[in-house]
Design an enzyme around this catalytic site. Sequence first.
Site, mmCIF file in Angstrom:
data_model
loop_
_atom_site.group_PDB
_atom_site.id
_atom_site.type_symbol
_atom_site.label_atom_id
_atom_site.label_comp_id
_atom_site.label_asym_id
_atom_site.label_seq_id
_atom_site.Cartn_x
_atom_site.Cartn_y
_atom_site.Cartn_z
ATOM 1 N N TYR A 1 51.997 -28.815 -36.562
ATOM 2 C CA TYR A 1 50.995 -27.790 -36.231
ATOM 3 C C TYR A 1 51.638 -26.415 -36.018
ATOM 4 O O TYR A 1 50.940 -25.397 -36.061
ATOM 5 C CB TYR A 1 50.207 -28.152 -34.962
ATOM 6 C CG TYR A 1 49.425 -29.431 -34.995
ATOM 7 C CD1 TYR A 1 49.258 -30.167 -36.170
ATOM 8 C CD2 TYR A 1 48.835 -29.927 -33.830
ATOM 9 C CE1 TYR A 1 48.540 -31.356 -36.171
ATOM 10 C CE2 TYR A 1 48.111 -31.112 -33.830
ATOM 11 C CZ TYR A 1 47.980 -31.833 -35.001
ATOM 12 O OH TYR A 1 47.269 -33.003 -34.987
ATOM 13 N N LYS B 1 53.875 -35.185 -32.024
ATOM 14 C CA LYS B 1 54.029 -36.153 -33.110
ATOM 15 C C LYS B 1 55.204 -35.801 -34.014
ATOM 16 O O LYS B 1 55.496 -34.627 -34.243
ATOM 17 C CB LYS B 1 52.739 -36.208 -33.952
ATOM 18 C CG LYS B 1 51.482 -36.397 -33.121
ATOM 19 C CD LYS B 1 50.224 -36.399 -33.972
ATOM 20 C CE LYS B 1 48.986 -36.199 -33.119
ATOM 21 N NZ LYS B 1 48.770 -34.781 -32.739
ATOM 22 N N HIS C 1 53.520 -39.510 -36.919
ATOM 23 C CA HIS C 1 52.280 -38.859 -37.371
ATOM 24 C C HIS C 1 51.581 -39.610 -38.508
ATOM 25 O O HIS C 1 50.352 -39.734 -38.508
ATOM 26 C CB HIS C 1 52.603 -37.423 -37.802
ATOM 27 C CG HIS C 1 51.448 -36.489 -37.670
ATOM 28 N ND1 HIS C 1 51.603 -35.156 -37.376
ATOM 29 C CD2 HIS C 1 50.108 -36.683 -37.795
ATOM 30 C CE1 HIS C 1 50.408 -34.577 -37.322
ATOM 31 N NE2 HIS C 1 49.496 -35.477 -37.575
#
Length: 274
Positions: free
Chosen positions: A51, A76, A109
Site C-alpha cells: 500500500y 502484510k 498477502h
Amino acid sequence: MTTVPTVKLNNGVEIPQLGFGVFQVPDDQTTAAVAQALEAGYRSIDTAAIYGNESGVGRALANSGIAREELFVTTKLWNADQGYDATLRAFDASLAKLGLDHLDLYLIHWPTPARDLYLDSWRAIEHLAGDGRIRAAGVSNFQPAHLTRLRENSTLVPAVNQIELHPGLQQTELRAFHAQHGIATEAWSPLAQGAVLNDPAVTAVADRTGKSPAQVVLRWHLQLGNIVIPKSVTPARIRQNLEVFDFELTDEDMAAIAATDRDLRTGPHPDQFN
C-alpha cells in the site's frame, strides 16, 4: 465512544471485530485518516507493504497518545518479498516504517502459487512468532488447498485468513473450512467497493432500520462472525462505519442477504494471481 467487540484467535490473542483499512489511501493522506479513525474509537488498523502507507500509519499511531497495548496493528508481506530470508528482511522494513517493535498480526498477502514460496515465507513468520515479534500470524487470499498445505508442513495454524468477502461473494465453503480448522475469517472489500449497496435485500433493511446500506452490510458481516476492515477517508463515514452495534438484522434479513451471493469479485482470483 463505541466499544468494539473482539474475536479470540486460535492462540488466545483478541482482535477487534471491526477495524480500519487503508488500502489505496496515499501515504500523505493516511496519517489524517488513521488519526480520525483512532479518534472515532477504532483500535485495529490494517495496512500492507504494497500500500506504500505504513509510514503514514506509523505517524498517526505515534501522534495518537494511545497506549501500544490498546492498539492492534496488521501489515502484510508482499509477493516480491516471499521466501525465508526475504520475508525476514521485509518484516524488519515494515516494522521500521510503522515505528513499532512488534506487530499484532502479520499476513502473507497472496499465496502466489506459481512462485511456490509461501511455505518458506510461513517458516520465517513462524520464526518471528516464536521470537515474540508477531502476536498472531496469518495469511490473506489463501484457498483451502493452500491452507491444507500449510497445515501439513507446519505446526503453526494461521490465526486469520483475510479474504475478499461481501454479500456478492460470500465464500461459504472457505468460511466453513476456516471454522473447521480454527482460522478466523477477516473480510477485505467488505462493501464490494459499493457494488452491493443497491441490492434490494440491503436497501430494504436500510429503509426499515433507518441505517445506511453500508451499515447494514457491516452488520451482516458482524453477525456472521467475520472480522471486518472497512476503509474511508471521509470523517463522517469513518464514524458511521463504527455505528453498527445499536441494531440487529433478523434471521429473515440474514437469509435475504444470503440469497444475493453471485460470485462477484472486485479483485483477482487467488489461484491465478502471481
